[in-house]
Enzyme design. Structure first.
Site, PDB file in Angstrom:
ATOM      1  N   LYS A 182       0.862  -1.204   0.000  1.00 62.25           N
ATOM      2  CA  LYS A 182       0.000   0.000   0.000  1.00 62.25           C
ATOM      3  C   LYS A 182       0.889   1.242   0.000  1.00 62.25           C
ATOM      4  CE  LYS A 182      -1.625   1.507   4.088  1.00 62.25           C
ATOM      5  NZ  LYS A 182      -1.303   2.925   4.434  1.00 62.25           N
ATOM      6  N   ASN A 183       1.916   1.230   0.836  1.00 66.92           N
ATOM      7  CA  ASN A 183       2.723   2.444   1.009  1.00 66.92           C
ATOM      8  C   ASN A 183       3.744   2.669  -0.094  1.00 66.92           C
ATOM      9  OD1 ASN A 183       1.212   2.994   3.207  1.00 66.92           O
ATOM     10  ND2 ASN A 183       2.783   2.474   4.718  1.00 66.92           N
ATOM     11  N   ARG A 238      -4.520  10.895   4.784  1.00 62.37           N
ATOM     12  CA  ARG A 238      -3.529  11.968   4.831  1.00 62.37           C
ATOM     13  C   ARG A 238      -2.468  11.815   3.748  1.00 62.37           C
ATOM     14  NH1 ARG A 238      -3.126  13.058   9.101  1.00 62.37           N
ATOM     15  NH2 ARG A 238      -1.250  14.287   8.917  1.00 62.37           N
ATOM     16  N   CYS A 247      -5.183  13.043  13.330  1.00 61.09           N
ATOM     17  CA  CYS A 247      -5.102  11.600  13.047  1.00 61.09           C
ATOM     18  C   CYS A 247      -4.996  10.909  14.408  1.00 61.09           C
ATOM     19  CB  CYS A 247      -3.867  11.340  12.184  1.00 61.09           C
ATOM     20  SG  CYS A 247      -3.452   9.612  12.073  1.00 61.09           S
ATOM     21  N   ARG A 266       0.842  14.653  13.098  1.00 58.37           N
ATOM     22  CA  ARG A 266       1.249  14.362  11.718  1.00 58.37           C
ATOM     23  C   ARG A 266       1.117  15.574  10.798  1.00 58.37           C
ATOM     24  NH1 ARG A 266      -0.983   8.664   9.831  1.00 58.37           N
ATOM     25  NH2 ARG A 266       0.780   8.816   8.422  1.00 58.37           N
ATOM     26  N   ASP A 326       5.045   0.628  12.198  1.00 55.67           N
ATOM     27  CA  ASP A 326       3.806   0.007  11.715  1.00 55.67           C
ATOM     28  C   ASP A 326       3.660  -1.442  12.151  1.00 55.67           C
ATOM     29  OD1 ASP A 326       3.662   1.744   8.503  1.00 55.67           O
ATOM     30  OD2 ASP A 326       3.256   2.369  10.552  1.00 55.67           O
ATOM     31  N   ILE A 366       8.326   7.249  16.886  1.00 54.81           N
ATOM     32  CA  ILE A 366       7.935   7.945  15.663  1.00 54.81           C
ATOM     33  C   ILE A 366       6.670   8.767  15.856  1.00 54.81           C
ATOM     34  CG2 ILE A 366       7.348   7.653  13.214  1.00 54.81           C
ATOM     35  CD1 ILE A 366      10.186   6.723  13.848  1.00 54.81           C
ATOM     36  N   ARG A 404      -8.449  -0.419   5.195  1.00 53.20           N
ATOM     37  CA  ARG A 404      -7.654   0.624   4.536  1.00 53.20           C
ATOM     38  C   ARG A 404      -6.331   0.059   4.025  1.00 53.20           C
ATOM     39  NH1 ARG A 404      -7.005   6.096   7.701  1.00 53.20           N
ATOM     40  NH2 ARG A 404      -5.731   6.315   5.841  1.00 53.20           N
TER      41      ARG A 404
HETATM   42  C1  EPZ Z   1       4.487   6.954   6.417  1.00 49.80           C
HETATM   43  O1  EPZ Z   1       3.692   7.994   6.942  1.00 49.80           O
HETATM   44  C2  EPZ Z   1       3.570   5.741   6.306  1.00 49.80           C
HETATM   45  N1  EPZ Z   1       2.468   6.044   5.388  1.00 49.80           N
HETATM   46  C3  EPZ Z   1       3.032   5.390   7.690  1.00 49.80           C
HETATM   47  O2  EPZ Z   1       2.253   4.207   7.557  1.00 49.80           O
HETATM   48  C4  EPZ Z   1       4.213   5.098   8.620  1.00 49.80           C
HETATM   49  O3  EPZ Z   1       3.727   4.831   9.913  1.00 49.80           O
HETATM   50  C5  EPZ Z   1       5.152   6.310   8.642  1.00 49.80           C
HETATM   51  O4  EPZ Z   1       5.566   6.641   7.300  1.00 49.80           O
HETATM   52  C6  EPZ Z   1       6.402   6.053   9.470  1.00 49.80           C
HETATM   53  O5  EPZ Z   1       7.092   4.934   8.952  1.00 49.80           O
HETATM   54  C7  EPZ Z   1       2.694   6.033   4.061  1.00 49.80           C
HETATM   55  O6  EPZ Z   1       3.800   5.772   3.589  1.00 49.80           O
HETATM   56  C8  EPZ Z   1       1.514   6.329   3.177  1.00 49.80           C
HETATM   57  P1  EPZ Z   1       6.472  10.377   8.423  1.00 49.80           P
HETATM   58  P2  EPZ Z   1       4.250   9.509   6.939  1.00 49.80           P
HETATM   59  O7  EPZ Z   1       6.342  11.613   7.625  1.00 49.80           O
HETATM   60  O8  EPZ Z   1       5.130   9.724   5.767  1.00 49.80           O
HETATM   61  C9  EPZ Z   1       6.533  13.803  11.693  1.00 49.80           C
HETATM   62  C10 EPZ Z   1       0.383   2.854   7.807  1.00 49.80           C
HETATM   63  O9  EPZ Z   1       0.005   2.279   8.818  1.00 49.80           O
HETATM   64  N2  EPZ Z   1       6.379  14.730  10.548  1.00 49.80           N
HETATM   65  O10 EPZ Z   1       7.640   9.476   8.164  1.00 49.80           O
HETATM   66  O11 EPZ Z   1       3.089  10.418   7.131  1.00 49.80           O
HETATM   67  C11 EPZ Z   1       5.305  12.914  11.872  1.00 49.80           C
HETATM   68  O12 EPZ Z   1       4.329  13.572  12.651  1.00 49.80           O
HETATM   69  C12 EPZ Z   1       0.860   4.271   7.893  1.00 49.80           C
HETATM   70  O13 EPZ Z   1       0.472   2.323   6.656  1.00 49.80           O
HETATM   71  C13 EPZ Z   1       6.444  16.108  10.794  1.00 49.80           C
HETATM   72  O14 EPZ Z   1       6.590  16.550  11.936  1.00 49.80           O
HETATM   73  O15 EPZ Z   1       5.138   9.519   8.250  1.00 49.80           O
HETATM   74  C14 EPZ Z   1       5.874  11.695  12.558  1.00 49.80           C
HETATM   75  O16 EPZ Z   1       5.951  11.948  13.941  1.00 49.80           O
HETATM   76  C15 EPZ Z   1       0.582   4.873   9.252  1.00 49.80           C
HETATM   77  N3  EPZ Z   1       6.302  16.957   9.740  1.00 49.80           N
HETATM   78  C16 EPZ Z   1       7.280  11.582  11.969  1.00 49.80           C
HETATM   79  O17 EPZ Z   1       7.578  12.863  11.399  1.00 49.80           O
HETATM   80  C17 EPZ Z   1       6.132  16.512   8.452  1.00 49.80           C
HETATM   81  O18 EPZ Z   1       6.032  17.350   7.529  1.00 49.80           O
HETATM   82  C18 EPZ Z   1       7.419  10.534  10.861  1.00 49.80           C
HETATM   83  O19 EPZ Z   1       6.362  10.762   9.969  1.00 49.80           O
HETATM   84  C19 EPZ Z   1       6.083  15.119   8.222  1.00 49.80           C
HETATM   85  C20 EPZ Z   1       6.214  14.248   9.290  1.00 49.80           C
END
Ligand code: EPZ
Length: 424
Positions: free
Chosen positions: A22-23, A97, A121, A126, A310, A332, A402
């Protein structure tokens, strides 16, 4: 809303085939907006988030065709010949998102984008500030108003040397997709190294992009004028594979997970072995057995190649059946322990202290009516239900739909007594 009824106590045995990621599919669908030519994607899983992203790229102006040859995986062809509406509206973004992944491609291809802020969320705030600050460094003008991000780059984007304050998976993907059409070189430092980042870089390269270093902390991109069409098969879903591996250990079964990439699951495999499970690997298959009692191990989630956040909820369910104390630290997201409260209702002994969950086991689990709160928490509850004594009822399984393709069919095929009922 559908619910799952599970009669626990039967071990998972035989094999389960993993779907496409999916990702990896979500950024791949967004990447199709970068060219006016046709892109074909194979092994895209039929899950709700993918349908949401397909609705979004259709709203933007792409033509979509889903070919389902009998007995074969579906192939999705996308042609964004023209961009009608460079916008991701709130009613789509609020359900997923990852819609922010269209931000970079739209600004790069069309010169502007209007994307709804994702809003809250369950697992954390996020924000997407790292996405927008990266685009600003590439020369886009960013405004935020009425709950939307508006990005403009009428003269196009220009390469920049960008360092992320913290590692972000979709942030890395978003900026990489913007940079491939920017003038000059872009360097992305402190980049995410997830296999999904590498996969979408592979798709972009097959479309004519010039990218070096995907999968390492520093990615170099030489912008090109246009990208052309391509065909691409997305990688296996490592989180789905890990979920089933944990399920095999938790139910004390003998389960082979096929069609996966063992290299993407090194951290989980190590933890399962430390806990006393037997994990053997062949080319694209991982097999798990638990001939001995499970031992508690500590886990701290980290960006890849560390232990995946995850898989944290699913591993917590396993630790409820392990002898000793397990310290599980979530680094995370700030609120990713909601499954702990539901596991406790089934008999688990878990104490939460800030970013740490302390699991004392083994404690017998008994089936109960529990409620899913987010995608991976619901997977954790399903696994716990498989190991619990008696009947477990899991509400709101739309969360699980999802990100997992036909999970109850796959589990039932390995011996689980699980069925879906539509709650009135
Ligand atoms: C990706 O989300 C995945 N989703 C998530 O999977 C996964 O949990 C996550 O990466 C971490 O591995 C997809 O790939 C579609 P991040 P993403 O940006 O990219 C903070 C699932 O279950 N952050 O790596 O949104 C954020 O709040 C989902 O399939 C900022 O502060 O995660 C988090 O604490 C859930 N500002 C950390 O960074 C930003 O602009 C990592 O988030 C972006 C992120």
């Amino acid at each position: 809303m559908d619910r799952f009824i599970i009669q626990g106590g039967t071990p998972l045995e035989g094999s389960i085939a993993v779907s496409g990621s999916k990702n990896a599919s979500l950024p791949a669908l967004a990447a199709c907006l970068l060219t006016s030519e046709q892109v074909s994607l194979d092994r895209v899983p039929a899950v709700r988030d993918i349908q949401t992203m397909l609705n979004l790229v259709k709203h933007i102006g792409a033509e979509i065709c889903v070919e389902k040859a009998a007995g074969k995986k579906s192939r999705i062809t996308i042609r964004a010949a023209e961009i009608r509406e460079p916008e991701a509206p709130y009613d789509l973004v609020k359900t997923m998102r990852a819609s922010s992944l269209v931000l970079g491609p739209l600004v790069a291809r069309f010169g502007r984008a209007r994307v709804s802020l994702p809003g809250g969320c369950a697992i954390g705030a996020r924000p997407i500030n790292l996405h927008t600050s990266g685009l600003e460094q590439l020369g886009a003008r960013i405004r935020q108003q009425h709950g939307y991000i508006e990005a403009e780059a009428p003269e196009g984007l220009r390469g920049a040397d960008i360092i992320f304050d913290r590692i972000t998976v979709t942030g890395t993907e978003d900026i990489m997709m913007a940079a491939v059409l920017a003038r000059g070189e872009t360097v992305i430092r402190n980049a995410a190294r997830e296999p999904e980042v590498v996969d979408v870089a592979g798709l972009l390269t097959s479309m004519g992009a010039q990218i070096e270093g995907a999968g390492t902390p520093v990615i170099h991109i030489q912008g090109v004028a246009t990208l052309h069409g391509a065909s691409h098969t997305v990688i296996a879903d490592r989180i789905e594979a890990g979920t089933f591996l944990i399920g095999g250990a938790l139910t004390r079964g003998d389960l082979a997970v096929t069609g996966c990439v063992p290299e993407h699951l090194r951290a989980l495999i190590a933890k399962l072995r430390q806990a006393g499970a037997e994990v053997t690997e062949a080319a694209d298959t991982l097999r798990v057995r638990t001939p001995n009692p499970l031992k508690s191990v500590d886990v701290t989630t980290e960006e890849h190649p560390g232990f995946a956040t995850d898989l944290q909820a699913q591993f917590m369910a396993l630790m409820t059946q392990a002898g000793g104390i397990s310290f599980i630290t979530e680094t995370i997201f700030e609120n990713r322990f909601m499954h702990a409260l539901e596991l406790a209702r089934m008999g688990a002994n878990i104490r939460l202290e800030g970013r740490q969950a302390i699991v004392a086991g083994p404690t017998p689990l008994s089936g109960a009516q529990v409620i899913a709160s987010d995608l991976r928490a619901s997977a954790s509850l399903v696994l716990a239900g498989l190991a619990a004594k008696g009947e477990a009822v899991i509400d709101r399984v739309y969360h699980i739909d999802r990100g997992y393709e036909k999970i109850e069919t796959k589990l039932a095929g390995a011996g689980a007594r699980i069925r879906r009922v539509s709650a009135k």
